[in-house]
Scaffold this motif. Structure first.
Motif, mmCIF file in Angstrom:
data_model
loop_
_atom_site.group_PDB
_atom_site.id
_atom_site.type_symbol
_atom_site.label_atom_id
_atom_site.label_comp_id
_atom_site.label_asym_id
_atom_site.label_seq_id
_atom_site.Cartn_x
_atom_site.Cartn_y
_atom_site.Cartn_z
ATOM 1 N N GLU A 1 -63.578 58.304 -26.384
ATOM 2 C CA GLU A 1 -64.368 58.335 -25.119
ATOM 3 C C GLU A 1 -65.019 57.156 -24.944
ATOM 4 O O GLU A 1 -65.092 56.260 -24.060
ATOM 5 N N GLU A 2 -65.511 56.942 -26.575
ATOM 6 C CA GLU A 2 -66.436 55.736 -26.587
ATOM 7 C C GLU A 2 -65.283 54.216 -26.352
ATOM 8 O O GLU A 2 -65.953 53.441 -25.813
ATOM 9 N N ARG A 3 -64.292 54.386 -26.848
ATOM 10 C CA ARG A 3 -63.331 53.407 -26.819
ATOM 11 C C ARG A 3 -63.094 53.268 -25.306
ATOM 12 O O ARG A 3 -62.859 52.007 -24.957
ATOM 13 N N GLN A 4 -62.848 54.072 -24.705
ATOM 14 C CA GLN A 4 -62.736 54.206 -23.111
ATOM 15 C C GLN A 4 -63.725 53.493 -22.336
ATOM 16 O O GLN A 4 -63.219 52.447 -21.648
ATOM 17 N N ARG A 5 -64.823 53.616 -22.576
ATOM 18 C CA ARG A 5 -65.938 52.782 -21.850
ATOM 19 C C ARG A 5 -65.760 51.258 -22.707
ATOM 20 O O ARG A 5 -66.109 50.485 -21.759
ATOM 21 N N ILE B 1 -62.066 44.922 -20.510
ATOM 22 C CA ILE B 1 -61.094 44.341 -19.684
ATOM 23 C C ILE B 1 -61.727 43.399 -18.578
ATOM 24 O O ILE B 1 -61.391 42.398 -18.393
ATOM 25 N N ALA B 2 -63.066 43.982 -18.060
ATOM 26 C CA ALA B 2 -63.766 43.328 -17.115
ATOM 27 C C ALA B 2 -64.295 41.606 -17.686
ATOM 28 O O ALA B 2 -63.925 40.841 -17.072
ATOM 29 N N LEU C 1 -57.783 46.489 -26.641
ATOM 30 C CA LEU C 1 -58.338 46.123 -27.864
ATOM 31 C C LEU C 1 -57.586 45.412 -28.774
ATOM 32 O O LEU C 1 -57.857 44.550 -29.671
ATOM 33 N N ARG C 2 -56.224 45.383 -28.538
ATOM 34 C CA ARG C 2 -55.304 44.555 -29.216
ATOM 35 C C ARG C 2 -55.511 43.043 -29.220
ATOM 36 O O ARG C 2 -55.154 42.324 -30.207
ATOM 37 N N ILE C 3 -55.937 42.769 -28.227
ATOM 38 C CA ILE C 3 -56.515 41.249 -28.097
ATOM 39 C C ILE C 3 -57.336 40.773 -29.044
ATOM 40 O O ILE C 3 -57.381 39.691 -29.757
ATOM 41 N N LEU C 4 -58.429 41.606 -29.503
ATOM 42 C CA LEU C 4 -59.407 41.507 -30.433
ATOM 43 C C LEU C 4 -58.571 41.380 -31.781
ATOM 44 O O LEU C 4 -58.817 40.519 -32.486
ATOM 45 N N ASP C 5 -57.270 41.517 -31.836
ATOM 46 C CA ASP C 5 -56.746 41.525 -33.255
ATOM 47 C C ASP C 5 -55.682 40.060 -33.330
ATOM 48 O O ASP C 5 -55.178 39.790 -34.173
ATOM 49 N N ASN D 1 -59.618 56.291 -35.341
ATOM 50 C CA ASN D 1 -60.802 56.323 -34.831
ATOM 51 C C ASN D 1 -61.839 56.251 -35.894
ATOM 52 O O ASN D 1 -61.467 56.431 -37.233
ATOM 53 N N LEU D 2 -63.261 56.296 -35.550
ATOM 54 C CA LEU D 2 -64.226 56.207 -36.438
ATOM 55 C C LEU D 2 -63.859 55.115 -37.573
ATOM 56 O O LEU D 2 -63.652 53.880 -37.148
ATOM 57 N N THR D 3 -64.045 55.416 -39.016
ATOM 58 C CA THR D 3 -64.089 54.613 -40.001
ATOM 59 C C THR D 3 -62.590 53.783 -40.018
ATOM 60 O O THR D 3 -61.410 54.596 -40.028
ATOM 61 N N VAL D 4 -62.629 52.579 -40.085
ATOM 62 C CA VAL D 4 -61.731 51.735 -40.514
ATOM 63 C C VAL D 4 -61.966 50.644 -41.595
ATOM 64 O O VAL D 4 -63.162 50.472 -41.732
ATOM 65 N N PHE D 5 -60.815 50.423 -42.720
ATOM 66 C CA PHE D 5 -61.466 49.607 -43.760
ATOM 67 C C PHE D 5 -60.442 48.602 -44.160
ATOM 68 O O PHE D 5 -59.096 48.989 -43.756
#
Ligand code: HAM
Length: 434
Positions: free
Chosen positions: A173-177, A183-184, A206-210, A266-270
Motif C-alpha cells: 500500500e505504501e508503495r502504491q501511494r 508517476i506524477a 519504481l524500476r525507473i529508479l533502478d 517488500n520491507l528490508t532490502v540489502f
C-alpha cells in the motif's frame, strides 16, 4: 575442408581445474557456514514453467522482459524457462510440497542461473548463486540474522572491504501511494526520460529508479522517496533490523535508491558491494518478500532471503589471495610401475592405499621410471611407491620420500599401508594418541 572447433556459448564459462579447486574450497566454507545457521539444502530443477517467473519476479522487469532463456518444449508445447534466479523456484517448491506445514523453514540452494545479459567482467549469461531463503518468519530478527550471516561468510573467507547498503521498500500500500507520486513526478519531466523509462512509467515506475542511464541520474535523485511514504509498522520493522545490526557491530549505509531489480520485495532490502571488481561489484543481494507465496497462489507466509554471486566472490578471492588454492590438492602418494606383473600389482596397491585413507595418483600410460619419477615429483606427492618386476615377484614395493633426502627402501606389500600411513600421518596419529 577444415572444420572449426566448437566454442562454448557466449557468456557461459568453462571453469577449469585450477579455478574449480578454488570453487570447491568456497563450496566447503559455504556449506559449513550454512549449517552453522541451521539452513537445510534444497535442489530445484534448472527448468521451470515460464509463468512462474513472470508471476514471481514481475512482468515489467529487465529479467522477465529481456533476459530469460525461454523456449517451447517441442514435444508437448509447454512454455519453459531456464531459471534466471532461485527464489521463485524455491518458493514454488515450498508450496508444492507444503513444507510450511512442518513449521518455518530455513533453506539454501546452489547452482547455475541463466540470464541473457550483455556479458562483461562479473556479468555472465550462465552464473552461479548460493541462495538462502527463510520462510515463515515475520520479525526483523531473521532479516538481521541473514545480514549478519553474510558478514560472517566474508570473515570465514578472509575477505574485507565489502560494504553493506540497506533500504526499506515498505508495504504494497505504501508503495502504491509512492508510485502515484512517482508517476506524477516523472510525468512532469517526461521529456527527460529515456525510452525504457517512458515505457515503464505507468507499468512499473519504481524500476525507473533502478536505471543505470547516466543522463537520468539527476532526475532520479530528485524523485519522491519511498522512505517518506512508510507507515509506523514498516518504520518499526526497519528500526528493528537496524538495532540488531548496530548491536552486532555491522556498519551499513541506508541507500534510499536501493530498489532491487525484482518485484517481489517488500520491507528490508540489502546489497553487499565491493569496489575491487569494477562495475559489477554487488557480490550478494536480497531482502524480504512477504507477498510472494500468496502471489504464487499459496497460503501467504512471510519470507526473507538473499543470494551470493559465486563468480564475483571467486573473483574477489583471487583479487585478495592470488590464484593459488589455499589447500594443497597434491596427492599423498604417486605409484610408479614398470612391467606387466608390476602394472597389475600397482593397480591393486593404489586401491589398497586409498582404502587406508591416502590420496593416490596411479601412473598411467607407461614410460621409463625416470620419466615417471618426474611426473611423481611434479604431482606434489610426498611419497612415491615404486614397483618393478622384482618387487612384483616378491610381493613388495619400494618406498621413496619425495620431499626430503631419505633413502628408498623395500617394504613387503602386507606392511605397505601401515608404513605409508606412519610416514604420512604419524605425527597426527601420535597427537591423537596423546
Ligand atoms: P539478484 O540481485 O538478481 O537477486 O542476484 C543476486 C546476486 O547474483 C547478484 O548480487 C550478483 O552477485 C549475482 N548475479 C546476478 N546476475 C548475475 C550475472 N549475470 N552474472 C554474474 N553474477 C550475477 C536474486 O537473484 C534474488 N533471487 C536474491 C534473493 C534471494 N532475494 C531473496 N532471496
Amino acid at each position: 575442408m577444415t572444420s572449426q572447433t566448437i566454442q562454448a556459448v557466449r557468456g557461459m564459462n568453462d571453469i577449469l581445474p585450477d579455478e574449480a579447486e578454488l570453487w570447491e574450497e568456497f563450496d566447503q566454507v559455504a556449506r559449513d557456514w550454512l549449517r552453522a545457521y541451521g539452513y537445510r539444502p534444497m535442489r530445484m530443477p534448472l527448468v521451470e514453467p515460464t509463468p512462474l517467473f513472470a508471476r514471481a519476479i514481475g512482468a515489467v522487469t529487465d529479467i522477465v522482459e529481456k533476459e530469460m532463456y525461454s523456449f517451447i518444449d517441442a514435444l508437448n508445447g509447454e512454455a519453459l524457462t531456464l531459471r534466471p534466479e532461485g527464489t521463485a523456484s524455491c518458493a514454488r517448491a515450498v508450496l508444492q510440497h507444503s513444507l510450511l506445514h512442518a513449521g518455518p523453514q530455513r533453506l539454501w540452494y546452489a547452482g547455475p542461473m541463466f540470464r541473457h545479459e550483455r556479458p562483461q567482467k562479473g556479468r555472465y549469461r550462465q552464473f552461479h548463486q548460493f541462495g538462502v531463503e527463510a520462510f515463515g518468519y515475520a520479525g526483523p530478527d531473521i532479516d538481521a540474522e541473514q545480514i549478519v550471516m553474510c558478514a560472517r561468510l566474508w570473515e570465514d573467507l578472509g575477505l574485507s572491504g565489502i560494504r553493506l547498503e540497506i533500504n526499506s521498500l515498505g508495504s504494497a500500500e505504501e508503495r502504491q501511494r509512492h508510485r502515484a507520486e512517482l508517476i506524477a513526478y516523472f510525468e512532469r519531466h517526461h521529456a527527460a526520460l529515456d525510452a525504457d523509462a517512458q515505457r515503464r512509467l505507468h507499468a512499473n515506475p519504481l524500476r525507473i529508479l533502478d536505471s543505470k542511464n547516466p543522463h537520468m541520474q539527476d532526475l532520479i535523485e530528485g524523485a519522491p522517496r519511498l522512505m517518506d511514504f512508510l507507515g509506523a509498522d514498516s518504520l518499526d520493522h526497519f528500526k528493528g533490523v537496524q538495532t540488531l545490526l548496530g548491536e552486532a557491530g555491522i556498519p551499513y549505509r541506508i541507500n534510499p535508491r536501493l530498489v532491487r531489480g525484482l518485484d517481489y520485495y517488500n520491507l528490508t532490502v540489502f546489497e553487499w558491494i565491493t569496489d575491487q571488481l569494477g562495475a559489477q561489484g554487488t557480490v550478494c543481494a536480497g531482502g524480504r518478500y512477504d507477498g510472494l507465496l500468496g502471489q504464487l497462489g499459496g497460503k501467504p507466509a512471510p519470507a526473507c532471503g538473499f543470494a551470493v554471486g559465486v563468480e564475483r566472490l571467486i573473483a574477489l578471492l583471487k583479487e585478495t589471495f592470488g590464484d593459488e588454492p589455499a589447500r594443497s590438492t597434491a596427492p599423498d602418494v604417486y605409484v610408479a610401475h614398470q612391467g606387466e606383473l608390476a602394472a597389475r600389482t600397482a593397480f591393486r596397491v593404489a586401491d589398497m592405499l586409498r582404502e587406508a585413507g591416502c590420496d593416490v595418483l596411479l601412473h598411467c600410460g607407461g614410460g621409463s621410471f625416470k620419466s615417471q619419477m618426474k611426473r611423481a615429483d611434479a604431482s606434489g606427492a610426498l611419497l612415491a611407491v615404486i614397483i618393478g618386476d622384482e618387487e612384483a615377484r616378491e610381493d613388495s614395493a619400494s618406498l621413496k620420500p619425495l620431499r626430503e633426502d631419505a633413502p628408498q627402501r623395500r617394504v613387503p606389500l602386507d606392511a605397505l599401508a601401515g608404513e605409508v600411513g606412519d610416514y604420512l600421518f604419524g605425527d597426527e596419529q601420535e597427537r591423537e594418541g596423546q
